[in-house]
Design an enzyme around this catalytic site. Structure first.
Site, short mmCIF file in Angstrom:
data_model
loop_
_atom_site.label_atom_id
_atom_site.label_comp_id
_atom_site.label_asym_id
_atom_site.label_seq_id
_atom_site.Cartn_x
_atom_site.Cartn_y
_atom_site.Cartn_z
N HIS A 78 -5.41 -12.07 9.36
CA HIS A 78 -4.93 -13.33 8.78
C HIS A 78 -3.48 -13.17 8.36
CE1 HIS A 78 -4.28 -15.81 5.02
NE2 HIS A 78 -4.62 -16.75 5.88
N ASN A 79 -2.65 -14.19 8.63
CA ASN A 79 -1.22 -14.14 8.27
C ASN A 79 -0.63 -12.77 8.62
OD1 ASN A 79 -1.46 -16.74 7.37
ND2 ASN A 79 -1.07 -16.30 5.23
N ASP B 256 2.15 -18.28 12.18
CA ASP B 256 2.48 -19.54 11.49
C ASP B 256 3.84 -20.00 11.98
OD1 ASP B 256 0.37 -20.28 9.96
OD2 ASP B 256 1.13 -19.51 8.06
N ILE C 241 -6.40 17.30 -12.74
CA ILE C 241 -7.46 17.72 -11.82
C ILE C 241 -8.51 16.62 -11.76
CG2 ILE C 241 -9.12 19.54 -11.25
CD1 ILE C 241 -6.26 20.58 -11.48
N GLU D 120 -5.57 42.14 -2.40
CA GLU D 120 -6.13 41.49 -3.60
C GLU D 120 -6.04 39.96 -3.48
OE1 GLU D 120 -5.07 44.96 -6.89
OE2 GLU D 120 -3.58 43.43 -6.37
N ASN E 34 -13.35 18.81 -13.40
CA ASN E 34 -12.21 19.67 -13.09
C ASN E 34 -12.35 20.48 -11.79
OD1 ASN E 34 -10.60 18.98 -15.28
ND2 ASN E 34 -11.71 20.37 -16.63
N HIS F 85 5.27 -18.02 6.06
CA HIS F 85 4.23 -18.77 5.35
C HIS F 85 4.88 -20.01 4.75
CE1 HIS F 85 0.51 -18.68 2.52
NE2 HIS F 85 0.25 -19.30 3.65
N GLU G 3 -0.74 -21.36 14.28
CA GLU G 3 -0.70 -22.39 13.24
C GLU G 3 0.60 -23.16 13.50
OE1 GLU G 3 -2.89 -23.32 11.00
OE2 GLU G 3 -4.29 -21.86 11.78
N ASP H 81 -7.89 41.93 -9.40
CA ASP H 81 -6.80 42.88 -9.66
C ASP H 81 -7.35 44.30 -9.69
OD1 ASP H 81 -4.45 44.11 -10.33
OD2 ASP H 81 -4.45 43.43 -12.42
N LYS I 37 -4.26 -26.22 19.10
CA LYS I 37 -4.61 -27.60 19.43
C LYS I 37 -4.37 -27.88 20.92
CE LYS I 37 -5.79 -29.53 15.47
NZ LYS I 37 -7.07 -30.25 15.30
N GLU J 279 -2.36 -13.82 13.91
CA GLU J 279 -2.00 -15.18 13.53
C GLU J 279 -0.49 -15.37 13.52
OE1 GLU J 279 -3.05 -18.53 10.14
OE2 GLU J 279 -3.38 -16.41 9.69
#
Length: 774
Positions: free
Chosen positions: A330-331, A362, A667, A220, A693, A375, A409, A209, A460, A360
């Protein structure tokens, strides 16, 4: 097409609301992001009414508008008791025009196609499905948001910092008079993540200031900004090499790059750096690099801690498929937990866009002869198999050209298996591999390069692949195929009484399984004698870890010839993850994780696949591709894998760390952990002290040393936490990369949030050195 709407006449009160300082803030922010006067930005700033869609009957009006900071969207409901909320633009993953999302396809009619668009968020946040009043307006929203996201994503570090600081200044200037009182200055510092005691804050304010007016204005505020953004560590480094009247010339820069950064550069390379990064035209004309230009160069992605040569595909992609680690989910269909969470095609989109190459499905019988995915034996929601295949087809190769494995699956009846086969054939078309590549019976896997843009089915099969090449038709080896309780299927995730059953296979589905036939694992010796290269076994995490610990070399040799898939234990109903590193150490390729769960394990997975174009395939080290290898990550006998290095890391400073708690007065007290993941001998962690901080520009200057014996398998993780003496530390940000992708010298480290997305402006500054151990 113009997106500027006709301006309606404003009332006197509305004119007052459009305060001059607001307009100035908008202009400044637009300039900072390079969109000053852009009609698409003006459209977003004006905003408009849209229909939010949640169901066929629930469509409510929402007013969306870009705020003056040009980085936050404000959303307001149009009901009697109005409510509003905001979300940051950098939380948007994508904007999709049309009825592309699962929600819009299900909840809207085809005739509104052109008016629809979806805002897709990063992480777990649900999509925002919207309908505009016209196709033109919908296009304006999509184009404007995409342009804004692109601009914000591509800001330089200095531009991002300036934009962020100016936004905080605007928020702190409560009365919009373009001045900062002492209290507003304290508010501003809190927004920046800096906590100062009152005496120091008062001293800093008085220092700036100069006019003694009791507030900061104009020059400033600029002086205050310069004090805040000054980086002493950069002064020291730059001063060492700026030997030409306080500037670096090309020769000085070459000296810095060769001595400190261990780069091989020429004088011409240095000239190019000066030409690209020096902001001062006078200095550039004299081939000099100022401190600002030097810092801009250090912030460039090409100069950061991650080797830019590893960003593109740089590995040999002509090796057999099983010679690569493969990013796997997965899933994949789940967005939350394994028991009652929703299933969604969006989960496949997110996984594929993160570079996942094995997803995957299912599969269960659904109504109207349409198979569904969910699932089984749980309360998770169901989605149509054909919708999932369409989604996979659309997004499979947007981030990577390399093959996608569909891990089936299969719990369906023969009739619905036939439907599955029909859907995959009609939707995936010629991209689906239904016969071996080349002529005759293959002896090994094709390479990722040969399989670019292709889909492989894992599941399979009724008989051996060799039967396809027999002179006479071979009878199916077993038309009743048993789903193994602990092997190729995951029936152990289901109740015990449901898991043991005979499953008949539809021939058309069976015939689609070429390179990934699921079989039960009966031990390494049995696999060596009886298992064909294309026969893949799946292992639950507990069994896999046991094998990796007790028979590591046998596991590695097994994976030289065949593929292995690992999946989480059924007990992980919260969709938590296991540590993938010990399984990679054993050569396992398809280490499947729950992609929907933000966690350390997923950070490590993201770090593993950060390289090689983020294509989801990373070549295994040579000693893990040799059938006679003696490598054992547990015992570490001598061999090519032993390349003992010492890693020296100096954690110097942090920049613009995010708040953990969004309370203004909260903070962070940041500390940094440097972690090594790899073979057991390399696993280590060291941490700095906490800085109280200060999340804006904390300084540590702490040195760590690590021994790394198998660098090709090692990963380095930089983790920042908010220190708490009374409870667990809180996550702030992290970055993980392979050890061999580290760049040496003074480097900035970008930081990612919990979801693996980049934190704008935030980073670490470190010094890295790797030496051959004596």
């Amino acid at each position: 097409m113009s997106c500027v709407r006709r301006q309606t006449k404003l009332s006197k009160s509305e004119e007052l609301l459009h305060h001059a300082s607001n307009q100035k803030a908008i202009q400044t922010n637009a300039k900072l992001i390079g969109m000053e006067g852009d009609p698409d930005l003006q459209f977003l700033l004006q905003g408009g009414d849209l229909l939010k869609v949640l169901s066929p009957s629930w469509k409510k009006t929402r007013h969306l508008k870009l705020q003056e900071d040009c980085k936050t969207i404000w959303r307001e409901s149009k009901k009697t008791f109005k409510s509003s909320q905001t979300f940051p633009v950098d939380s948007i993953a994508a904007v999709r025009l049309g009825r592309q999302s699962e929600g819009l396809k299900k909840n809207t009619e085809e005739h509104v196609e052109g008016r629809c668009f979806t805002i897709v968020f990063k992480g777990r946040r649900k999509n925002l499905d919207l309908i505009a009043s016209s196709e033109e307006e919908s296009g304006c929203w999509v184009r404007g948001l995409e342009k804004l996201i692109s601009r914000l994503d591509n800001l330089s570090a200095n531009q991002a910092k300036d934009h962020w600081i100016f936004s905080c200044l605007s928020k702190a200037d409560k009365n919009k008079d373009s001045k900062l009182s002492q209290q507003e200055m304290k508010n501003f510092l809190q927004l920046l993540n800096i906590g100062l005691d009152d005496d120091y804050a008062e001293m800093l304010f008085k220092k700036c200031d100069k006019s003694e007016s009791g507030y900061l204005a104009g020059a400033e505020i600029e002086h205050f900004y310069n004090l805040l953004t000054h980086r002493e560590e950069i002064d020291v480094i730059y001063g060492e090499y700026a030997k030409t009247t306080g500037f670096m010339n090309a020769g000085n820069l070459v000296e810095f790059l060769t001595k400190e950064q261990r780069e091989k550069v020429t004088l011409a390379d240095a000239q190019k750096i000066i030409e690209k990064y020096e902001p001062d035209e006078q200095a550039k004309g004299k081939s000099l690099l100022s401190k600002d230009g030097f810092l801009m160069y250090l912030h460039d992605p090409e100069a950061m801690v991650f080797n830019p040569d590893h960003k593109k595909v740089y590995q040999d992609m002509q090796q057999p498929l099983n010679h690569y680690f493969i990013s796997s989910s997965h899933n994949t269909y789940l967005t939350e937990d394994q028991l009652k969470g929703p299933s969604s095609t969006e989960a496949y989109v997110r996984a594929l866009l993160k570079g996942c190459r094995c997803v995957e499905l299912d599969c269960w019988d659904g109504s109207d002869n349409e198979p569904v995915i969910y699932h089984g034996y749980t309360l998770t929601s169901k989605i149509l198999f054909k919708d999932v295949i369409k989604t996979i087809k659309e997004y499979a190769f947007k981030k990577s050209d390399y093959p996608v494995i569909l891990s089936l699956e299969n719990h369906c009846s023969v009739e619905q298996q036939s439907v599955m086969a029909q859907h995959m054939s009609s939707i995936l078309g010629s991209a689906l591999v239904t016969t071996p590549l080349g002529d005759g019976m293959p002896a090994n896997f094709p390479s990722p390069e040969e399989l670019k843009g292709k889909f492989l089915i894992k599941g399979k099969r009724l008989n051996k692949l060799e039967a396809s090449f027999a002179d006479v038709t071979e009878e199916a080896d077993n038309t009743d195929v048993t789903e193994e309780e602990d092997s190729s299927n995951e029936a152990d995730d289901q109740p015990a009484e449901k898991s043991k059953k005979n499953l008949k296979l539809a021939k058309e589905l069976s015939d689609m399984v070429i390179y990934c036939k699921s079989v039960h694992f009966n031990g390494f010796e049995d696999a060596r004698k009886n298992q064909s290269f294309y026969e893949i076994s799946s292992f639950k995490e507990g069994k896999a870890v046991k094998l990796a610990e007790e028979s590591a070399n046998a596991y590695i040799r097994h994976n030289v010839e065949k593929l292995s898939r690992i999946y989480p234990a059924g007990s992980r109903t919260d969709s938590s993850n296991y540590n993938p590193v010990p399984l990679w150490n054993a050569g396992c390729q398809i280490v499947a994780l729950n992609f929907q769960t933000a966690c350390t394990e997923l950070d490590i997975n993201q770090g593993r696949f950060l390289i090689n174009g983020k294509g989801g395939y990373v070549l295994k080290p040579a000693y893990m591709r040799d059938g006679a290898t003696e490598f054992d990550p547990i015992t570490l006998t001598r061999g090519d894998w032993l390349q003992h290095k010492t890693l020296h890391v100096m954690v110097i400073s942090g920049q613009q760390l995010p708040k953990v708690n969004q309370k203004k007065s909260s903070i962070v007290d940041p500390l940094v952990k440097v972690q090594i993941y790899g073979v057991p001998a390399d696993v280590a962690e060291k941490e700095t002290s906490a800085v109280a901080n200060n999340g804006f520009n904390p300084s540590w200057n702490e040195n760590f040393r690590f021994d790394v014996y198998v660098p090709e398998l090692a990963l380095v993780r930089f983790l920042i936490e908010d220190h708490d003496s009374t409870s667990d530390n809180e996550f702030v940000g992290q970055y993980t990369l392979p050890f061999n992708s580290l760049k040496l010298g003074y480097r900035h480290v970008p930081l990612l949030n919990r979801n693996g997305d980049k934190l704008p402006s935030a980073g670490l500054f470190v010094h890295v050195m790797v030496l051959d151990a004596e």
